[in-house]
Scaffold this active site. Structure first.
Site, short mmCIF file in Angstrom:
data_model
loop_
_atom_site.label_atom_id
_atom_site.label_comp_id
_atom_site.label_asym_id
_atom_site.label_seq_id
_atom_site.Cartn_x
_atom_site.Cartn_y
_atom_site.Cartn_z
N LYS A 1 20.56 7.08 25.40
CA LYS A 1 19.21 6.51 25.61
C LYS A 1 18.52 7.26 26.74
O LYS A 1 17.36 7.68 26.62
CB LYS A 1 19.34 5.03 25.97
N CYS B 1 9.09 3.78 30.50
CA CYS B 1 10.28 4.40 29.88
C CYS B 1 10.45 5.84 30.35
O CYS B 1 11.31 6.15 31.16
CB CYS B 1 10.13 4.35 28.37
N1 SAJ Z 1 2.80 12.28 27.08
C1 SAJ Z 1 2.20 13.50 27.44
N2 SAJ Z 1 2.26 14.54 26.55
C2 SAJ Z 1 2.89 14.42 25.34
C3 SAJ Z 1 3.50 13.17 25.00
C4 SAJ Z 1 3.43 12.11 25.88
O1 SAJ Z 1 1.63 13.64 28.52
O2 SAJ Z 1 2.89 15.39 24.58
C5 SAJ Z 1 2.75 11.15 28.03
C6 SAJ Z 1 1.98 9.98 27.48
O3 SAJ Z 1 0.59 10.13 27.74
C7 SAJ Z 1 2.58 8.84 28.29
C8 SAJ Z 1 4.03 9.26 28.48
O4 SAJ Z 1 4.06 10.67 28.25
O5 SAJ Z 1 1.95 8.75 29.55
C9 SAJ Z 1 5.03 8.55 27.57
O6 SAJ Z 1 4.50 8.58 26.30
P1 SAJ Z 1 5.46 8.52 24.97
O7 SAJ Z 1 4.64 9.05 23.86
O8 SAJ Z 1 6.74 9.16 25.26
O9 SAJ Z 1 5.67 6.99 24.67
P2 SAJ Z 1 6.54 5.77 25.22
O10 SAJ Z 1 6.91 5.94 26.64
O11 SAJ Z 1 5.74 4.57 24.84
O12 SAJ Z 1 7.89 5.77 24.29
C10 SAJ Z 1 9.03 6.49 24.61
C11 SAJ Z 1 9.65 6.98 23.30
N3 SAJ Z 1 10.76 7.86 23.61
C12 SAJ Z 1 10.78 9.10 23.05
O13 SAJ Z 1 9.86 9.52 22.36
C13 SAJ Z 1 12.01 9.91 23.32
C14 SAJ Z 1 10.15 5.79 22.50
O14 SAJ Z 1 10.82 6.24 21.34
C15 SAJ Z 1 11.10 4.96 23.35
O15 SAJ Z 1 11.60 3.83 22.65
C16 SAJ Z 1 10.35 4.47 24.58
O16 SAJ Z 1 9.93 5.63 25.34
C17 SAJ Z 1 11.29 3.58 25.37
O17 SAJ Z 1 11.08 2.34 25.27
O18 SAJ Z 1 12.24 4.09 25.94
#
Ligand code: SAJ
Length: 401
Positions: free
Chosen positions: A201, A255
């Site tokens: 995880k 996360c």
């Molecule tokens: N972000 C960027 N650039 C990107 C992608 C995301 O700057 O290309 C930023 C987003 O704006 C945000 C942050 O990263 O601020 C996190 O965004 P995210 O798209 O990773 O979404 P979360 O945090 O809601 O979900 C993540 C997911 N983990 C992965 O993709 C490995 C989700 O599958 C998990 O279940 C979740 O964390 C969790 O609960 O752990």
């Protein structure tokens, strides 16, 4: 088979609803009396599209009930938050408290599963805690760690369609936990040990944090090199084996911005890249704030008057209303603090109002502003037309210019 879920938050409540839909009788426990009351009235206290009708149905059928207190069941699931303290040390106190709340209820043959994100080795620590309080249960109950990986906003689909990792302290615990999840997970269930599941995880989210840090670092380099980072990444990703993610104004949420610390705190000698990725993503938010401050000062110098500024977006990621740990919110708050007598409009199309920010409609803000700062790539902003007369600072690729 009666099941007790401890924690009815972003993960616990949707999982309880989907499990109830598969025929399991669920008692959901939460320390927040409002959550208990709303859930029992079939009202969703979280934002999750399509979830509320399902909740109403499960409550009406008596398959799902909420309470402030746990009751005797055959299986217990712990889905409470594991935040970190100021020094970035993981805080597992909610998991310990939730375990203590069901200790007296545990009996031979029960299943005990933790879903909350944990530092490596915590499931073993919790099992020692259980068996030192209830030595007669040693070898008699089944303990597993089964992390979730659903994306908020798409939870119903992902709970059912995502593969899951089942980390049992014993092979039998793996079997018992897999049996439970197979009732509603149509994807594959991958059995392993608890320690591997815990690190899996953390590795998932740390890998994403590092990938985002790479994109953010590229954006800093491109800014100095006079290269359009959006064009650069688009071209690099034409390579069949390259997939560079998108730069932003930092990394938010509970996360990706949190979980890597669970590794770097425990393995400081080894986790150099993971720690640096966190530092890079945190630094990006500061860098963005500085960029905006400089633009305001340069405007005043060039025009002899203060600019109207529009801060576009507060949510931690596009098209959601969640501001938790949001760098966009952080940057906006810092700007309002540093330029208290400048007209700074705050925009967040996904919320109606906010207790500390006065919100402005995004079209109006865009129309009247001299400096427009795009912080979160909400779809609404993509309907706006580029305007050469404005100073547009685009941290999240709205115009890709
Ligand atoms: N972000 C960027 N650039 C990107 C992608 C995301 O700057 O290309 C930023 C987003 O704006 C945000 C942050 O990263 O601020 C996190 O965004 P995210 O798209 O990773 O979404 P979360 O945090 O809601 O979900 C993540 C997911 N983990 C992965 O993709 C490995 C989700 O599958 C998990 O279940 C979740 O964390 C969790 O609960 O752990």
């Amino acid at each position: 088979m009666k099941t007790c879920f401890i924690g009815l938050g972003y993960i616990g409540l949707p999982t309880a609803i989907i499990a109830a839909r598969s025929g399991v009788e669920i008692l959901g426990v939460d320390i927040n009396p409002q959550v208990v009351e709303m859930t029992n009235r079939g009202l969703l206290h979280i934002i999750e599209p399509g979830m509320e009708p399902l909740l109403k149905e499960m409550v009406a059928k008596g398959r799902l009930r909420a309470s402030a207190k746990p009751e005797v069941a055959d299986s217990y699931f712990i889905m409470v938050p594991t935040p970190f303290k100021d020094n970035h040390k993981p805080d597992v106190s909610y998991v310990v408290a939730a375990t203590n709340s069901i200790l007296p209820l545990l009996k031979d043959g029960d299943l005990f599963v933790i879903e909350s994100t944990l530092p490596v080795g915590t499931t073993e620590m919790i099992s020692k805690m259980i068996f030192s309080a209830r030595p007669e249960l040693e070898g008699k109950i089944h303990i597993a760690y089964c992390p979730e990986r659903v994306l908020p906003g798409n939870v119903i689909h992902e709970l059912v369609n995502n593969d899951r990792v089942i980390g049992g302290l014993t092979p039998e615990a793996c079997d018992r936990a897999s049996l439970f999840y197979s009732r509603f997970v149509t994807a594959k269930l991958h059995k392993t040990n608890a320690r591997t599941a815990e690190l899996c995880k953390l590795a998932e989210n740390s890998s994403r944090d590092a990938q985002i840090a790479f994109a953010n670092e590229l954006s800093l380099i491109c800014d100095r090199a006079g290269v359009n980072v959006w064009e650069l990444i688009n071209l690099a990703n034409k390579h069949p084996r390259v997939n560079i993610l998108q730069p932003g104004c930092g990394v938010g949420g509970h996360c990706i911005a949190v979980d890597p610390y669970f590794i770097s705190e425990a393995f400081p000698e080894e986790a150099k890249l993971i720690a640096q990725a966190r530092a890079t993503n945190n630094y990006k938010a500061q860098w963005c704030a500085e960029k905006v401050k400089n633009a305001i000062l340069q405007y005043e110098l060039a025009n002899g008057c203060k600019p109207k500024v529009a801060m576009m977006g507060l949510a931690f990621k596009p098209n959601i209303d969640d501001l938790r740990e949001s760098p966009a919110k952080q940057i906006t708050a810092e700007l309002l603090h540093s330029f208290s007598n400048t007209d700074i409009m705050v925009v967040e199309p996904n919320i109606a109002d906010h207790k500390t920010f006065t919100l402005t409609d995004f079209r109006h803000a865009y129309d009247v502003a001299d400096i427009v700062v795009f912080l979160t790539a909400h779809d609404e902003f993509k309907t706006l037309k580029w305007c050469d007369e404005k100073i547009i600072i685009d941290f999240c690729g709205i115009f890709k210019r």
